[in-house]
Each structure stands twice: as structure tokens, then as C-alpha cells.
Design a protein around this motif. Structure first.
Motif, PDB file in Angstrom:
ATOM      1  N   CYS A   1      15.959 -10.156 -65.881  1.00  0.00           N
ATOM      2  CA  CYS A   1      17.332  -9.713 -65.622  1.00  0.00           C
ATOM      3  C   CYS A   1      17.905 -10.390 -64.384  1.00  0.00           C
ATOM      4  N   LYS A   2      17.054 -10.622 -63.389  1.00  0.00           N
ATOM      5  CA  LYS A   2      17.516 -11.339 -62.194  1.00  0.00           C
ATOM      6  C   LYS A   2      17.911 -12.767 -62.554  1.00  0.00           C
ATOM      7  N   ARG A   3      17.085 -13.430 -63.391  1.00  0.00           N
ATOM      8  CA  ARG A   3      17.420 -14.791 -63.823  1.00  0.00           C
ATOM      9  C   ARG A   3      18.743 -14.818 -64.571  1.00  0.00           C
ATOM     10  N   ARG A   4      19.022 -13.776 -65.312  1.00  0.00           N
ATOM     11  CA  ARG A   4      20.272 -13.684 -66.066  1.00  0.00           C
ATOM     12  C   ARG A   4      21.446 -13.290 -65.160  1.00  0.00           C
ATOM     13  N   GLY A   5      21.131 -12.856 -63.938  1.00  0.00           N
ATOM     14  CA  GLY A   5      22.174 -12.527 -62.983  1.00  0.00           C
ATOM     15  C   GLY A   5      22.814 -11.175 -63.180  1.00  0.00           C
ATOM     16  N   VAL A   6      22.075 -10.229 -63.829  1.00  0.00           N
ATOM     17  CA  VAL A   6      22.670  -8.916 -64.103  1.00  0.00           C
ATOM     18  C   VAL A   6      22.175  -7.833 -63.136  1.00  0.00           C
ATOM     19  N   ILE A   7      21.209  -8.185 -62.272  1.00  0.00           N
ATOM     20  CA  ILE A   7      20.762  -7.263 -61.234  1.00  0.00           C
ATOM     21  C   ILE A   7      20.410  -8.068 -59.981  1.00  0.00           C
ATOM     22  N   GLU A   8      20.293  -7.384 -58.862  1.00  0.00           N
ATOM     23  CA  GLU A   8      19.675  -7.931 -57.662  1.00  0.00           C
ATOM     24  C   GLU A   8      18.297  -7.291 -57.572  1.00  0.00           C
ATOM     25  N   TYR A   9      17.256  -8.053 -57.769  1.00  0.00           N
ATOM     26  CA  TYR A   9      15.891  -7.527 -57.796  1.00  0.00           C
ATOM     27  C   TYR A   9      15.225  -7.751 -56.448  1.00  0.00           C
ATOM     28  N   LEU A  10      14.780  -6.658 -55.816  1.00  0.00           N
ATOM     29  CA  LEU A  10      14.171  -6.745 -54.493  1.00  0.00           C
ATOM     30  C   LEU A  10      12.663  -6.902 -54.541  1.00  0.00           C
ATOM     31  N   GLY A  11      12.026  -6.507 -55.654  1.00  0.00           N
ATOM     32  CA  GLY A  11      10.586  -6.633 -55.781  1.00  0.00           C
ATOM     33  C   GLY A  11       9.923  -5.322 -56.135  1.00  0.00           C
ATOM     34  N   GLN A  12       8.585  -5.334 -56.133  1.00  0.00           N
ATOM     35  CA  GLN A  12       7.817  -4.127 -56.439  1.00  0.00           C
ATOM     36  C   GLN A  12       7.830  -3.175 -55.249  1.00  0.00           C
ATOM     37  N   ASN A  13       7.753  -1.902 -55.531  1.00  0.00           N
ATOM     38  CA  ASN A  13       8.000  -0.887 -54.516  1.00  0.00           C
ATOM     39  C   ASN A  13       7.140  -1.033 -53.267  1.00  0.00           C
ATOM     40  N   GLU A  14       5.863  -1.401 -53.452  1.00  0.00           N
ATOM     41  CA  GLU A  14       4.984  -1.490 -52.288  1.00  0.00           C
ATOM     42  C   GLU A  14       5.348  -2.649 -51.359  1.00  0.00           C
ATOM     43  N   MET A  15       6.151  -3.593 -51.864  1.00  0.00           N
ATOM     44  CA  MET A  15       6.555  -4.752 -51.063  1.00  0.00           C
ATOM     45  C   MET A  15       7.937  -4.590 -50.436  1.00  0.00           C
ATOM     46  N   VAL A  16       8.675  -3.592 -50.874  1.00  0.00           N
ATOM     47  CA  VAL A  16      10.062  -3.430 -50.429  1.00  0.00           C
ATOM     48  C   VAL A  16      10.137  -2.433 -49.269  1.00  0.00           C
ATOM     49  N   THR A  17      10.764  -2.849 -48.182  1.00  0.00           N
ATOM     50  CA  THR A  17      10.915  -1.997 -47.007  1.00  0.00           C
ATOM     51  C   THR A  17      12.345  -1.476 -46.889  1.00  0.00           C
ATOM     52  N   CYS A  18      12.519  -0.471 -46.045  1.00  0.00           N
ATOM     53  CA  CYS A  18      13.873   0.041 -45.757  1.00  0.00           C
ATOM     54  C   CYS A  18      14.755  -1.080 -45.241  1.00  0.00           C
ATOM     55  N   LYS A  19      14.194  -1.935 -44.396  1.00  0.00           N
ATOM     56  CA  LYS A  19      14.967  -3.034 -43.806  1.00  0.00           C
ATOM     57  C   LYS A  19      15.455  -4.000 -44.881  1.00  0.00           C
ATOM     58  N   MET A  20      14.622  -4.268 -45.877  1.00  0.00           N
ATOM     59  CA  MET A  20      15.035  -5.144 -46.975  1.00  0.00           C
ATOM     60  C   MET A  20      16.218  -4.546 -47.730  1.00  0.00           C
ATOM     61  N   ILE A  21      16.140  -3.251 -47.999  1.00  0.00           N
ATOM     62  CA  ILE A  21      17.244  -2.585 -48.703  1.00  0.00           C
ATOM     63  C   ILE A  21      18.508  -2.634 -47.848  1.00  0.00           C
ATOM     64  N   GLU A  22      18.368  -2.317 -46.575  1.00  0.00           N
ATOM     65  CA  GLU A  22      19.508  -2.334 -45.655  1.00  0.00           C
ATOM     66  C   GLU A  22      20.162  -3.717 -45.616  1.00  0.00           C
ATOM     67  N   ASP A  23      19.340  -4.762 -45.461  1.00  0.00           N
ATOM     68  CA  ASP A  23      19.877  -6.131 -45.364  1.00  0.00           C
ATOM     69  C   ASP A  23      20.617  -6.536 -46.638  1.00  0.00           C
ATOM     70  N   ASN A  24      20.050  -6.211 -47.779  1.00  0.00           N
ATOM     71  CA  ASN A  24      20.695  -6.567 -49.047  1.00  0.00           C
ATOM     72  C   ASN A  24      21.975  -5.765 -49.270  1.00  0.00           C
ATOM     73  N   LEU A  25      21.989  -4.529 -48.821  1.00  0.00           N
ATOM     74  CA  LEU A  25      23.214  -3.729 -48.911  1.00  0.00           C
ATOM     75  C   LEU A  25      24.325  -4.349 -48.074  1.00  0.00           C
ATOM     76  N   ARG A  26      23.984  -4.784 -46.862  1.00  0.00           N
ATOM     77  CA  ARG A  26      24.986  -5.412 -46.000  1.00  0.00           C
ATOM     78  C   ARG A  26      25.603  -6.642 -46.659  1.00  0.00           C
ATOM     79  N   ILE A  27      24.735  -7.442 -47.277  1.00  0.00           N
ATOM     80  CA  ILE A  27      25.217  -8.667 -47.934  1.00  0.00           C
ATOM     81  C   ILE A  27      26.187  -8.333 -49.059  1.00  0.00           C
ATOM     82  N   LEU A  28      25.812  -7.374 -49.906  1.00  0.00           N
ATOM     83  CA  LEU A  28      26.663  -7.025 -51.043  1.00  0.00           C
ATOM     84  C   LEU A  28      27.973  -6.372 -50.599  1.00  0.00           C
ATOM     85  N   ILE A  29      27.900  -5.537 -49.586  1.00  0.00           N
ATOM     86  CA  ILE A  29      29.111  -4.878 -49.096  1.00  0.00           C
ATOM     87  C   ILE A  29      30.124  -5.898 -48.573  1.00  0.00           C
ATOM     88  N   GLN A  30      29.608  -6.987 -48.024  1.00  0.00           N
ATOM     89  CA  GLN A  30      30.481  -8.014 -47.458  1.00  0.00           C
ATOM     90  C   GLN A  30      30.901  -9.080 -48.468  1.00  0.00           C
TER      91      GLN A  30
END
Length: 362
Positions: A297-326
């Protein structure tokens, strides 16, 4: 008669049962069939929803111990052959036109045992990792080369229903699509939902990222399932923030998705619910079977995929949110890409059943 063999539990989650209830609802509406569910009595199950929706429930007994089981057989809590034999006993004396199976723990070993007691077997799957003795196979997920995934895994006569155009969506989503609002890419409302149980508590991780973002002007709707062990702490956290609104076991998910400008959530069935309503999402996979789908789905461009849960941090979510909001233009591009999935408003899975019955009666 149509019989479903599906389970829900703290380990399995609610997704398999919910999509079977979706299919059952439309089949009952279209065919006026008697519908029966066969489910095991498991810890954290949502079996009560089966009877609440007006279907007959036949319970398989709880297992004494699951220590010797490995892999997906832990879902069944008994050996596959034992489960099949117990199911066979319940099927005896029933006139079953379709047996619909939704379990990663079941393959042709199980299906061979129950085959003499039903007219046709339908399997709902998305792993493509084992052989099936079935007449129909439904995989509603998107893969770059999805048409080849089940080669050699199903009989030659098996009818394959592949891709998001066959997604099992509740009636509320079709109603919501009729009045779907136009988004401009601005993010003012975020929906957080990680499925019924969310065993690793990704919900709290997302909420902490939202707090770190310090955007109290953005409204956050937080949805958890009744089987979520952390629901009380999540509720308490939301009560501490004026812009966070807590919901448990909702029946208006489509409405909440329609209100949102962005979702933060897991893969699975929710992927197609979001795509159907053209809701962009930050996705964190919470189960191994979600990873390949999310990558495609990421290759198709229909989602922003951050990764598997054990690899994803709060900071990663925060940073990606900032990018999308802007970047409103990028958010709109994701929405545009969703249109290319050709998700049909005419519920083709149900049209398929009508055609198949007609062909059988000719």
C-alpha cells in the motif's frame, strides 16, 4: 443455510469476526438465509455480538491447555484435526450450502474433514501460505502481483475473489460514502484506532505523540475495542486533554472516519475502510500478516507506513505528523491515490453470491 467458522479473542482480536458479521449481514439481507456461527469459547471473545446481531451461535468448548501448540494453532487452542472433528459433529444434520471459514489456523487438513458435510467451502484469507480445499477464496487485500499469490494453493475450480474491490465493509460505510465530505488536505481532526484489542498499546503511543506535538487546536477522536486491556488508562489520559475524545466499541466508525482528516492506526480491515472513505493514514503494523500489505500500500501511495510496532517510537509518529500537517498537497495526493484502487460502491462480493446462486440454479 450458511455457516461461519470464525473466532475472536484477546490473542486473535476482533477483525476476523467483524468482517464475517459484515458478510453475514448482507447475505441475510440479500438471501434471507438462516445463518449460523460456530465459534470457540475463548478468553476475550466477542461471541455475544453474534447473538446480538440475531444469529444462532454454536459454541466449541474451551481448551484445558495450549502449551504444546505453536504458531496460529494457538488461535484454535486445540489441534486443527480436533477442531475439525468438533465442528463436523455440529454440522451433522444441518443442510449447509456454504461453510465460510476465516482463520489463519485452518488449512486443507481441517477442510478435508468437514468437506462431506457441506455443499461449498469458502475461505477468507490474506496469508497465501498454506493449501486449501475450497470452492471460493476471498482475499480483499492489495498486493502488487496479487493474482499469482494462490497459484498451487487452491483447487483448479476454485473461484478467486482478489483485491480491495471485494473488501467486506459494513453498510454504514456505503451510507457514509454517499455523503462523504470533500477534504482540502488541512488536518484539523485525527482519528486514532488500532483495532479491537491493541495488545501492544499503540493507542497510547499515538496519544503521547499528539501531546508532544502541542497542537491543541487539532481534535483527536480515540476509539478502542471492548477487549482492550488498557481502555481505562486510555480513557483517563483522554480526560486530561480537552482535545482528545474517548470512544469504546463504537457502531459509528464510518461517521468518525468521515469527520477525520487523518487517521493513525493499524493495518488489517481498517485499511480498506479508510481507503473507501479516502481517509489518509499513518499506519503502524501490529501483526506480522499486516506487514506485506502495508508495504504494498505504501508503494501504491495510499498510506504512510511507519513500520512494525516494536520499531516505531512516539518521536517517529510526532515527526511524521508534523510533516503531514505542514504539507496539505501531499495529504491530498494520498487521497487521490486511493481513488485508483477502484473500490466499488455496488458491493461486488454480494453480487458475486447472487450470480453464483443463479448459475447453480440454471
Amino acid at each position: 443455510m450458511i455457516v461461519f467458522r470464525v473466532d475472536s479473542s484477546e490473542l486473535i482480536g476482533s477483525g476476523h469476526l467483524m468482517r464475517c458479521l459484515t458478510l453475514a449481514g448482507q447475505l441475510k439481507k440479500e438471501k434471507q438465509e438462516e445463518i449460523v456461527f460456530i465459534s470457540r469459547d475463548l478468553a476475550g471473545s466477542l461471541n455475544h455480538l453474534i447473538e446480538k446481531n440475531g444469529y444462532r451461535l454454536l459454541l466449541l468448548p474451551s481448551a484445558a491447555s495450549t502449551e504444546e501448540l505453536t504458531g496460529y494453532e494457538q488461535w484454535l487452542t486445540v489441534r486443527q484435526a480436533v477442531d475439525a472433528d468438533q465442528t463436523r459433529q455440529l454440522l451433522q444434520g444441518l443442510a449447509v450450502e456454504y461453510l465460510i471459514i476465516d482463520s489463519y489456523a485452518i488449512d486443507e487438513t481441517w477442510e478435508n474433514i468437514v468437506r462431506p458435510y457441506v455443499d461449498e467451502i469458502m475461505v477468507i484469507d490474506d496469508l497465501a501460505n498454506r493449501k486449501h480445499n475450497c470452492d471460493i477464496l476471498l482475499d480483499q487485500n492489495y498486493y502488487c502481483e496479487g493474482e499469482y499469490r494462490y497459484t498451487g494453493l487452491v483447487p483448479p475450480h476454485c473461484k478467486l475473489l482478489l483485491g480491495p474491490q471485494y473488501a467486506l465493509l459494513r453498510e454504514e460505510f456505503y451510507e457514509a460514502r454517499k455523503k462523504m465530505r470533500t477534504r482540502d488536505g488541512t488536518i484539523k481532526n485525527i482519528l486514532v484506532f488500532f483495532g479491537g484489542s491493541d495488545l501492544t498499546n499503540e493507542t497510547m503511543k499515538a496519544l503521547q505523540a499528539m501531546e508532544a506535538l502541542q497542537r491543541t487546536d487539532i481534535q483527536v477522536n480515540v476509539v478502542v475495542g471492548a477487549s482492550n486491556k488498557n481502555k481505562e488508562s486510555i480513557k483517563a489520559y483522554c480526560l486530561q486533554h480537552d482535545n482528545m475524545h474517548y470512544f469504546c466499541q463504537v457502531s459509528n466508525m464510518a461517521e468518525l472516519m468521515n469527520e477525520a482528516d487523518l487517521a493513525i492506526g493499524a493495518g488489517g480491515t481498517a485499511t480498506w475502510e479508510r481507503c473507501f472513505l479516502k481517509l489518509p493514514a499513518l499506519v503502524i503494523t501490529i501483526a506480522e500478516n499486516q506487514v506485506e500489505i502495508a508495504k504494498n500500500c505504501k508503494r501504491r501511495g495510499v498510506i504512510e507506513y511507519l513500520g512494525q510496532n516494536e520499531m516505531v517510537t512516539c518521536k517517529m509518529i510526532e515527526d511524521n505528523l508534523r510533516i503531514l500537517i505542514q504539507d496539505c498537497a501531499h495529504v491530498k495526493k494520498i487521497e487521490k491515490n486511493m481513488e485508483s484502487l477502484l473500490m466499488n460502491e455496488n458491493q461486488p462480493i454480494f453480487l458475486f453470491f447472487n450470480r453464483r446462486r443463479h448459475e447453480k440454479n440454471i
